[in-house]
Motif scaffolding. Structure first.
Motif, PDB file in Angstrom:
ATOM      1  N   THR A 130      -9.855  14.882  -2.303  1.00 40.33           N
ATOM      2  CA  THR A 130      -9.589  14.017  -1.153  1.00 40.33           C
ATOM      3  C   THR A 130      -9.151  14.844   0.049  1.00 40.33           C
ATOM      4  OG1 THR A 130      -8.325  12.059  -0.444  1.00 40.33           O
ATOM      5  CG2 THR A 130      -7.167  13.656  -1.803  1.00 40.33           C
ATOM      6  N   VAL A 131      -9.227  14.221   1.212  1.00 41.19           N
ATOM      7  CA  VAL A 131      -8.710  14.831   2.438  1.00 41.19           C
ATOM      8  C   VAL A 131      -7.320  14.254   2.682  1.00 41.19           C
ATOM      9  CG1 VAL A 131      -9.029  15.165   4.915  1.00 41.19           C
ATOM     10  CG2 VAL A 131     -11.019  15.123   3.393  1.00 41.19           C
ATOM     11  N   ALA A 132      -6.326  15.121   2.681  1.00 41.77           N
ATOM     12  CA  ALA A 132      -4.933  14.669   2.774  1.00 41.77           C
ATOM     13  C   ALA A 132      -4.535  14.398   4.213  1.00 41.77           C
ATOM     14  CB  ALA A 132      -4.001  15.715   2.166  1.00 41.77           C
ATOM     15  N   GLN A 133      -3.997  13.205   4.428  1.00 39.60           N
ATOM     16  CA  GLN A 133      -3.289  12.923   5.676  1.00 39.60           C
ATOM     17  C   GLN A 133      -1.827  13.345   5.484  1.00 39.60           C
ATOM     18  OE1 GLN A 133      -3.996   9.369   8.124  1.00 39.60           O
ATOM     19  NE2 GLN A 133      -4.791   8.433   6.260  1.00 39.60           N
ATOM     20  N   PRO A 134      -1.212  13.978   6.466  1.00 37.24           N
ATOM     21  CA  PRO A 134       0.206  14.338   6.334  1.00 37.24           C
ATOM     22  C   PRO A 134       1.084  13.123   6.637  1.00 37.24           C
ATOM     23  CG  PRO A 134      -0.619  15.084   8.449  1.00 37.24           C
ATOM     24  CD  PRO A 134      -1.784  14.454   7.742  1.00 37.24           C
ATOM     25  N   MET A 135       1.134  12.184   5.690  1.00 36.23           N
ATOM     26  CA  MET A 135       1.740  10.887   5.964  1.00 36.23           C
ATOM     27  C   MET A 135       3.221  10.989   6.348  1.00 36.23           C
ATOM     28  SD  MET A 135      -0.984   9.273   5.741  1.00 36.23           S
ATOM     29  CE  MET A 135      -0.243   7.768   6.331  1.00 36.23           C
ATOM     30  N   TYR A 136       3.977  11.826   5.620  1.00 33.48           N
ATOM     31  CA  TYR A 136       5.397  11.989   5.964  1.00 33.48           C
ATOM     32  C   TYR A 136       5.534  12.521   7.389  1.00 33.48           C
ATOM     33  CZ  TYR A 136      10.209  13.675   5.899  1.00 33.48           C
ATOM     34  OH  TYR A 136      11.534  13.896   6.205  1.00 33.48           O
ATOM     35  N   ASP A 137       4.716  13.520   7.720  1.00 39.80           N
ATOM     36  CA  ASP A 137       4.784  14.122   9.058  1.00 39.80           C
ATOM     37  C   ASP A 137       4.384  13.130  10.141  1.00 39.80           C
ATOM     38  OD1 ASP A 137       5.560  16.447   7.863  1.00 39.80           O
ATOM     39  OD2 ASP A 137       3.609  17.424   8.001  1.00 39.80           O
ATOM     40  N   ILE A 138       3.401  12.275   9.847  1.00 33.53           N
ATOM     41  CA  ILE A 138       3.000  11.256  10.825  1.00 33.53           C
ATOM     42  C   ILE A 138       4.197  10.358  11.146  1.00 33.53           C
ATOM     43  CG2 ILE A 138       1.611   9.155  11.131  1.00 33.53           C
ATOM     44  CD1 ILE A 138      -0.685  10.614   9.718  1.00 33.53           C
ATOM     45  N   THR A 156     -10.987   5.351   1.610  1.00 32.66           N
ATOM     46  CA  THR A 156      -9.603   5.449   1.143  1.00 32.66           C
ATOM     47  C   THR A 156      -9.573   5.839  -0.325  1.00 32.66           C
ATOM     48  OG1 THR A 156      -9.379   3.144   0.399  1.00 32.66           O
ATOM     49  CG2 THR A 156      -8.887   3.592   2.726  1.00 32.66           C
ATOM     50  N   ASP A 157      -8.476   6.453  -0.746  1.00 33.73           N
ATOM     51  CA  ASP A 157      -8.290   6.837  -2.147  1.00 33.73           C
ATOM     52  C   ASP A 157      -8.290   5.622  -3.065  1.00 33.73           C
ATOM     53  OD1 ASP A 157      -8.050   9.470  -1.415  1.00 33.73           O
ATOM     54  OD2 ASP A 157      -5.879   9.573  -1.636  1.00 33.73           O
ATOM     55  N   GLU A 158      -7.649   4.545  -2.630  1.00 34.18           N
ATOM     56  CA  GLU A 158      -7.522   3.388  -3.512  1.00 34.18           C
ATOM     57  C   GLU A 158      -8.907   2.829  -3.861  1.00 34.18           C
ATOM     58  OE1 GLU A 158      -5.156  -0.869  -3.703  1.00 34.18           O
ATOM     59  OE2 GLU A 158      -4.292   0.785  -2.542  1.00 34.18           O
ATOM     60  N   MET A 159      -9.797   2.739  -2.866  1.00 31.54           N
ATOM     61  CA  MET A 159     -11.161   2.284  -3.150  1.00 31.54           C
ATOM     62  C   MET A 159     -11.897   3.304  -4.016  1.00 31.54           C
ATOM     63  SD  MET A 159     -12.533   0.275   0.256  1.00 31.54           S
ATOM     64  CE  MET A 159     -12.549   1.696   1.364  1.00 31.54           C
ATOM     65  N   ASN A 203       0.846  -1.194   0.000  1.00 29.72           N
ATOM     66  CA  ASN A 203       0.000   0.000   0.000  1.00 29.72           C
ATOM     67  C   ASN A 203       0.880   1.242   0.000  1.00 29.72           C
ATOM     68  OD1 ASN A 203      -1.798   2.123   0.580  1.00 29.72           O
ATOM     69  ND2 ASN A 203      -3.134   0.777   1.759  1.00 29.72           N
ATOM     70  N   SER A 204       0.751   2.048  -1.054  1.00 30.22           N
ATOM     71  CA  SER A 204       1.667   3.176  -1.248  1.00 30.22           C
ATOM     72  C   SER A 204       1.613   4.205  -0.130  1.00 30.22           C
ATOM     73  CB  SER A 204       1.364   3.859  -2.591  1.00 30.22           C
ATOM     74  OG  SER A 204       0.041   4.378  -2.599  1.00 30.22           O
ATOM     75  N   ILE A 205       0.497   4.272   0.584  1.00 29.50           N
ATOM     76  CA  ILE A 205       0.380   5.298   1.628  1.00 29.50           C
ATOM     77  C   ILE A 205       1.412   5.089   2.735  1.00 29.50           C
ATOM     78  CG2 ILE A 205      -1.358   4.129   3.072  1.00 29.50           C
ATOM     79  CD1 ILE A 205      -2.712   6.902   3.325  1.00 29.50           C
ATOM     80  N   PHE A 206       1.768   3.822   2.988  1.00 32.43           N
ATOM     81  CA  PHE A 206       2.697   3.546   4.085  1.00 32.43           C
ATOM     82  C   PHE A 206       4.144   3.837   3.711  1.00 32.43           C
ATOM     83  CE2 PHE A 206      -0.939   0.681   5.072  1.00 32.43           C
ATOM     84  CZ  PHE A 206      -1.345   1.327   6.227  1.00 32.43           C
ATOM     85  N   SER A 207       4.449   3.904   2.411  1.00 33.49           N
ATOM     86  CA  SER A 207       5.821   4.216   2.008  1.00 33.49           C
ATOM     87  C   SER A 207       6.194   5.632   2.404  1.00 33.49           C
ATOM     88  CB  SER A 207       5.981   4.024   0.500  1.00 33.49           C
ATOM     89  OG  SER A 207       5.161   4.923  -0.215  1.00 33.49           O
ATOM     90  N   GLU A 208       5.223   6.549   2.351  1.00 34.99           N
ATOM     91  CA  GLU A 208       5.495   7.937   2.737  1.00 34.99           C
ATOM     92  C   GLU A 208       5.696   8.050   4.248  1.00 34.99           C
ATOM     93  OE1 GLU A 208       5.976  12.004   1.405  1.00 34.99           O
ATOM     94  OE2 GLU A 208       6.098  10.008   0.516  1.00 34.99           O
ATOM     95  N   ILE A 210      -3.076   9.786  -1.647  1.00 32.34           N
ATOM     96  CA  ILE A 210      -1.934   9.048  -2.196  1.00 32.34           C
ATOM     97  C   ILE A 210      -1.542   9.670  -3.539  1.00 32.34           C
ATOM     98  CG2 ILE A 210      -2.604   6.920  -1.019  1.00 32.34           C
ATOM     99  CD1 ILE A 210      -3.728   5.902  -3.679  1.00 32.34           C
ATOM    100  N   ARG A 211      -0.370   9.338  -4.058  1.00 33.51           N
ATOM    101  CA  ARG A 211       0.114   9.930  -5.310  1.00 33.51           C
ATOM    102  C   ARG A 211      -0.853   9.677  -6.461  1.00 33.51           C
ATOM    103  NH1 ARG A 211       4.743   8.124  -7.667  1.00 33.51           N
ATOM    104  NH2 ARG A 211       4.952  10.082  -8.768  1.00 33.51           N
ATOM    105  N   MET A 212      -1.471   8.496  -6.471  1.00 36.14           N
ATOM    106  CA  MET A 212      -2.359   8.140  -7.564  1.00 36.14           C
ATOM    107  C   MET A 212      -3.594   9.047  -7.625  1.00 36.14           C
ATOM    108  SD  MET A 212      -2.439   6.053 -10.081  1.00 36.14           S
ATOM    109  CE  MET A 212      -1.250   4.799  -9.595  1.00 36.14           C
ATOM    110  N   ALA A 213      -3.923   9.716  -6.511  1.00 43.76           N
ATOM    111  CA  ALA A 213      -5.109  10.580  -6.482  1.00 43.76           C
ATOM    112  C   ALA A 213      -4.988  11.721  -7.485  1.00 43.76           C
ATOM    113  CB  ALA A 213      -5.325  11.133  -5.079  1.00 43.76           C
ATOM    114  N   SER A 214      -3.785  12.193  -7.734  1.00 42.79           N
ATOM    115  CA  SER A 214      -3.585  13.276  -8.695  1.00 42.79           C
ATOM    116  C   SER A 214      -3.286  12.765 -10.100  1.00 42.79           C
ATOM    117  CB  SER A 214      -2.444  14.194  -8.237  1.00 42.79           C
ATOM    118  OG  SER A 214      -1.231  13.477  -8.168  1.00 42.79           O
TER     119      SER A 214
END
Length: 335
Positions: free
Chosen positions: A289-297, A247-250, A72-77, A277-281
């Motif tokens: 979408t509502v962005a989670q600050p994944m890197y900051d998390i 989720t964005d993927e769904m 899942n790409s979200i966890f890579s960030e 996620i990147r794919m959203a754009s």
């Protein structure tokens, strides 16, 4: 043969204690002596034994990270944020994939603790009593990253998932939509599932829109389940005019299911989701979408863990980071 600290000391003409101080960045070594030791290390190809150093210092300078789904790409960030801060504070990362299975998550946690990590970051979904038992048996700090436990007893870094979902659904309502479906995650998942469902429900209630059972279906966070649920919605006699996806993927799966039927987003059905996620754009139309600050998390979780590992003063052990509504092309006003 393996080069030892004794060999380096003999080559440099200093004591083994001096070599140890140089290797461990102790400032109480003269620059000239430090230079001699480093030159000897380079000539001999010496590498310090991390296990031996860990036994001596009772620290391994390693942190265990449990990731729920490495595909899942979200966890890579999140992992990138963790890694950047870990490097800054000279910690190494052991990254373990748990496949979103409770039994494997608990097994991985126990394995990392057996490896004497100095601390642990847990990225997962539902934090069960079994998880908490494993955490409470640990003698090192543990921080929940992108999730929380139900009673909020563990240190954690996350967003307000209920508010993120509420903001997304309210945008649909503000655009005139009243028939709003939801592609939810499992309601046993406190963060991505139940909390986002609660935000959806709250937005409807505050707008005076009745909650319709047939407008809520459970997915598994992945693209295929988004397609499957969307096909169900399209077959309803009174199909929704807008969809909120957990989720964005769904959501991307839902967009493609709509397009497969010859319909258009957002002209026929609007779509909004959470994550960014990147794919959203990249998808067309681009996903609102509502962005989670994944890197900051990831970064804030790692910094909190370093403070706990080093017994620094911590003002707040439960950190809630802000989310942001990203307006793109997948939501339109109801005609």
């Amino acid at each position: 043969m393996t080069v030892t600290i004794y060999d380096v000391a003999r080559e440099a003409g200093v004591s083994m204690a001096t070599v140890s101080r140089v290797v461990n960045n102790n400032p109480n070594v003269k620059p000239q002596t430090r230079k001699k030791v480093f030159e000897a290390i380079e000539r001999l190809g010496y590498r310090p034994n991390a296990v031996a150093r860990g036994l001596a210092s009772k620290k391994t300078t390693t942190v265990g990270v449990v990731i729920p789904d490495i595909s899942n790409s979200i966890f890579s960030e999140v992992a990138r944020g963790i890694e950047d801060i870990a490097n800054m504070y000279h910690y190494n990362i052991i990254l373990c994939n748990a496949d979103k299975r409770k039994e494997k998550e608990i097994r991985v946690v126990n394995t990392l603790l057996e490896k004497q990590v100095d601390g642990l970051l847990f990225m997962g979904g539902t934090v069960t009593d079994e998880h908490l038992q494993a955490f409470q048996s640990a003698t090192v700090p543990i921080v929940l990253c992108g999730t929380t436990d139900e009673k909020q007893t563990m240190p954690s870094v996350d967003i307000d998932h209920e508010k993120a979902a509420y903001d997304a659904v309210k945008m649909l309502i503000d655009n005139g939509h009243r028939e709003i479906g939801m592609i939810s995650g499992t309601l046993q998942d406190l963060s991505n599932g139940y909390s986002r469902y609660a935000g959806y429900k709250k937005a409807l209630e505050q707008a005076g829109i009745p909650l319709r059972e047939e407008y809520v279906r459970i997915g598994n966070y992945r693209y295929e389940s988004g397609m499957e649920v969307m096909r169900y919605f399209l077959e309803l006699p009174n199909r929704p005019t807008a969809i909120f996806s957990a989720t964005d993927e769904m959501a991307i799966g839902a967009i493609h299911a709509i397009q497969d039927q010859g319909l258009r987003v957002p002209d026929d059905i609007s779509i909004i989701s959470v994550d960014n996620i990147r794919m959203a754009s990249m998808v067309r139309p681009q996903l609102t979408t509502v962005a989670q600050p994944m890197y900051d998390i990831g970064a804030v979780s790692m910094r909190l863990l370093t403070k706990l590992m080093n017994k620094e003063t911590v003002d707040m052990t439960r950190v809630v980071l802000p989310h942001e509504l990203i307006r793109r092309k997948s939501v339109a006003a109801k005609a």
